[in-house]
Structure formats: C-alpha cells, structure tokens
Design an enzyme around this catalytic site. Structure first.
Site, PDB file in Angstrom:
ATOM      1  N   GLY A  88       0.731  -1.226  -0.007  1.00 54.80           N
ATOM      2  CA  GLY A  88       0.087   0.147   0.092  1.00 54.80           C
ATOM      3  C   GLY A  88       0.832   1.232  -0.066  1.00 54.80           C
ATOM      4  O   GLY A  88       0.377   2.351  -0.602  1.00 54.80           O
TER       5      GLY A  88
ATOM      6  N   GLU B  82       3.740   4.692   5.967  1.00 54.07           N
ATOM      7  CA  GLU B  82       2.311   3.758   5.999  1.00 54.07           C
ATOM      8  C   GLU B  82       1.435   4.329   4.893  1.00 54.07           C
ATOM      9  O   GLU B  82       1.128   5.652   4.879  1.00 54.07           O
ATOM     10  CB  GLU B  82       1.917   3.773   7.340  1.00 54.07           C
ATOM     11  CG  GLU B  82       2.223   2.330   8.009  1.00 54.07           C
ATOM     12  CD  GLU B  82       1.524   1.138   7.514  1.00 54.07           C
ATOM     13  OE1 GLU B  82       0.992   0.987   6.197  1.00 54.07           O
ATOM     14  OE2 GLU B  82       1.763  -0.073   8.134  1.00 54.07           O
TER      15      GLU B  82
ATOM     16  N   ASP C  69      -5.530   1.741  10.654  1.00 53.42           N
ATOM     17  CA  ASP C  69      -6.982   1.530  10.755  1.00 53.42           C
ATOM     18  C   ASP C  69      -6.923   1.202  12.105  1.00 53.42           C
ATOM     19  O   ASP C  69      -7.148   1.963  13.143  1.00 53.42           O
ATOM     20  CB  ASP C  69      -7.304   0.316   9.858  1.00 53.42           C
ATOM     21  CG  ASP C  69      -8.643  -0.005   9.993  1.00 53.42           C
ATOM     22  OD1 ASP C  69      -9.506   0.831  10.240  1.00 53.42           O
ATOM     23  OD2 ASP C  69      -9.384  -1.386   9.575  1.00 53.42           O
TER      24      ASP C  69
ATOM     25  N   VAL D 156     -12.062   2.524   2.209  1.00 50.72           N
ATOM     26  CA  VAL D 156     -11.583   3.295   1.210  1.00 50.72           C
ATOM     27  C   VAL D 156     -10.627   2.647   0.227  1.00 50.72           C
ATOM     28  O   VAL D 156      -9.787   1.725   0.769  1.00 50.72           O
ATOM     29  CB  VAL D 156     -11.012   4.936   1.805  1.00 50.72           C
ATOM     30  CG1 VAL D 156     -11.879   5.521   2.818  1.00 50.72           C
ATOM     31  CG2 VAL D 156      -9.589   4.480   2.503  1.00 50.72           C
TER      32      VAL D 156
HETATM   33  P1  5GP Z   1      -4.489  -2.252  10.866  1.00 52.42           P
HETATM   34  O1  5GP Z   1      -3.941  -3.269  11.349  1.00 52.42           O
HETATM   35  O2  5GP Z   1      -4.306  -0.894  11.409  1.00 52.42           O
HETATM   36  O3  5GP Z   1      -6.170  -2.355  11.188  1.00 52.42           O
HETATM   37  O4  5GP Z   1      -4.562  -2.522   9.469  1.00 52.42           O
HETATM   38  C1  5GP Z   1      -3.917  -1.790   8.454  1.00 52.42           C
HETATM   39  C2  5GP Z   1      -3.784  -2.386   7.116  1.00 52.42           C
HETATM   40  O5  5GP Z   1      -5.259  -2.510   6.685  1.00 52.42           O
HETATM   41  C3  5GP Z   1      -3.339  -0.968   5.984  1.00 52.42           C
HETATM   42  O6  5GP Z   1      -2.277  -1.327   5.799  1.00 52.42           O
HETATM   43  C4  5GP Z   1      -4.426  -1.593   4.765  1.00 52.42           C
HETATM   44  O7  5GP Z   1      -3.758  -2.455   4.160  1.00 52.42           O
HETATM   45  C5  5GP Z   1      -5.637  -2.342   5.369  1.00 52.42           C
HETATM   46  N1  5GP Z   1      -6.827  -1.230   5.529  1.00 52.42           N
HETATM   47  C6  5GP Z   1      -7.256  -0.557   6.721  1.00 52.42           C
HETATM   48  N2  5GP Z   1      -8.265   0.101   6.266  1.00 52.42           N
HETATM   49  C7  5GP Z   1      -8.516   0.219   4.864  1.00 52.42           C
HETATM   50  C8  5GP Z   1      -9.318   0.877   3.882  1.00 52.42           C
HETATM   51  O8  5GP Z   1     -10.060   1.545   4.234  1.00 52.42           O
HETATM   52  N3  5GP Z   1      -8.937   0.496   2.865  1.00 52.42           N
HETATM   53  C9  5GP Z   1      -8.034  -0.459   2.435  1.00 52.42           C
HETATM   54  N4  5GP Z   1      -8.041  -0.689   1.010  1.00 52.42           N
HETATM   55  N5  5GP Z   1      -7.292  -1.035   3.122  1.00 52.42           N
HETATM   56  C10 5GP Z   1      -7.308  -0.920   4.510  1.00 52.42           C
END
Ligand code: 5GP
Length: 183
Positions: free
Chosen positions: A48, A103, A107, A157
């Site tokens: 990403g 990053e 999320d 998103v």
């Molecule tokens: P976390 O461990 O912070 O929940 O996960 C982060 C990862 O989840 C990000 O690097 C991304 O790959 C994915 N992610 C989280 N939210 C979104 C979103 O709204 N859209 C997309 N496409 N990927 C997301």
C-alpha cells in the site's frame, strides 16, 4: 486512473490527487527540517505504501534511503488481529539509523504496533511514523504518529495505493468504495 474512471464504484471522493500532493509537500518540508543532515531511512510497508513513498521521497530536498517490508496480518476475514508475519524483511541494518516508517493507512493500528516493536528492537537512533491516512475511530491501540496526511471516516476506502481485491491501487484520488462492489 482517476475518480471519474470509476465513478460508479465510489460513493464519495474524500481526497483528490491535488489535495494529497499538497499535503505531501507540507509534510516533506517538515521532514526536510527535522532530518537535515540525518540521512534518514524511510521504510515502506508493501504494497500500500508504494505511492506515498514514491511521492513523499521525491518531494524531499534532503538525501534519504528507502527500504521495504512486506507483512501479512493473521486476521479473521477483513479484521486485523495484530499478529504479523514478516514476508519480506529489510535489507538495511537499522543500528544507529534515523528511521521513518511510511504507511498508507492506519486502521486499528494493530499491524503497525507490532511492526514498531519489531523495528525498535533493532536499535535505530530514532523511529518515527509517517502515514498518509488514519481512521481515528477505528484505532484499537495508541500509535504515536509524527507525520499525518489526513484523518478519514471509519469506512472502507480505496485509491492512492489502497486496494480492494487487488484493484484501485492506481486510482489517483481516494474515495469510499460503494457497497455494491464488495457485497
Ligand atoms: P490495521 O492493523 O491498522 O488495522 O491494518 C492496516 C492495514 O489494513 C492497512 O495497511 C491496509 O492494508 C488495510 N486497510 C485498513 N483500512 C483500509 C481501508 O479503508 N481500505 C483499504 N483498501 N485497506 C485498508
């Protein structure tokens, strides 16, 4: 590809490529100041962060190095568990380096929290986070972000490196994915 090309797949455009570029210029100016003469190492998290890394580093006026990690989160479906497997590790020794983790989006923060602990154990001189996007309402853990692009609503998103099923990474704008695409 821009938002007009996939208008039917988006319910809303949140940030245009111009807004993203403008914010990155501001962040780069801040990093120029904070890291003058420090030769920072920017660590991107694949896949990403490819877009943000490419644009941020080119907006810098100081020297920097780049390296990449690939991780996979052991999640339940679309939910992150915070247990992370390193699929591709860095080629660079972090001892004594000034490291900025780059990053795309934070999320829950669970993946990044694990990664930060892992990187901190390698004894860098400093370790900071730059993220293009963050969803404050989804955060499950406190993450100290030094450089932030934009906060987002707690919705899924796509665009600017963020995919759904491998698509939309090359969308230059960022928007909310319409439900009919994934239901
Ligand atoms: P976390 O461990 O912070 O929940 O996960 C982060 C990862 O989840 C990000 O690097 C991304 O790959 C994915 N992610 C989280 N939210 C979104 C979103 O709204 N859209 C997309 N496409 N990927 C997301």
């Amino acid at each position: 590809m821009d938002a007009a090309d996939v208008a039917a797949d988006l319910t809303e455009v949140l940030y245009t490529s111009d807004q993203i570029a403008g914010r990155l210029t501001e962040i780069a100016a801040q990093i120029d100041q904070d890291y003058a003469d420090k030769d920072p190492l920017l660590v991107g998290v694949l896949n990403g962060a490819v877009m943000v890394m490419a644009d941020l580093t080119r907006a810098l006026h100081i020297h920097c190095a780049m390296d990449w990690m690939a991780v996979s989160s052991y999640g339940m479906g679309t939910h992150s568990s915070g247990v992370v497997r390193i699929l591709k590790d860095l080629s660079t020794d972090l001892v004594g380096r000034h490291v900025i983790v780059v990053e795309d989006i934070i999320d829950t923060g669970l993946t990044l929290s694990y990664l930060m602990q892992n990187l901190a154990s390698r004894n860098p001189a400093s370790l900071k986070i730059m993220t293009m996007f963050r969803k404050p309402d989804a955060l499950k853990i406190d993450i100290d972000v030094t450089y932030l692009g934009f906060d987002l609503p707690n919705q899924f998103v796509v665009g600017y490196g963020l995919d759904y099923a491998g698509r939309y990474r090359n969308l230059t704008d960022v928007g909310i994915l319409a439900e009919h695409v994934y239901s």
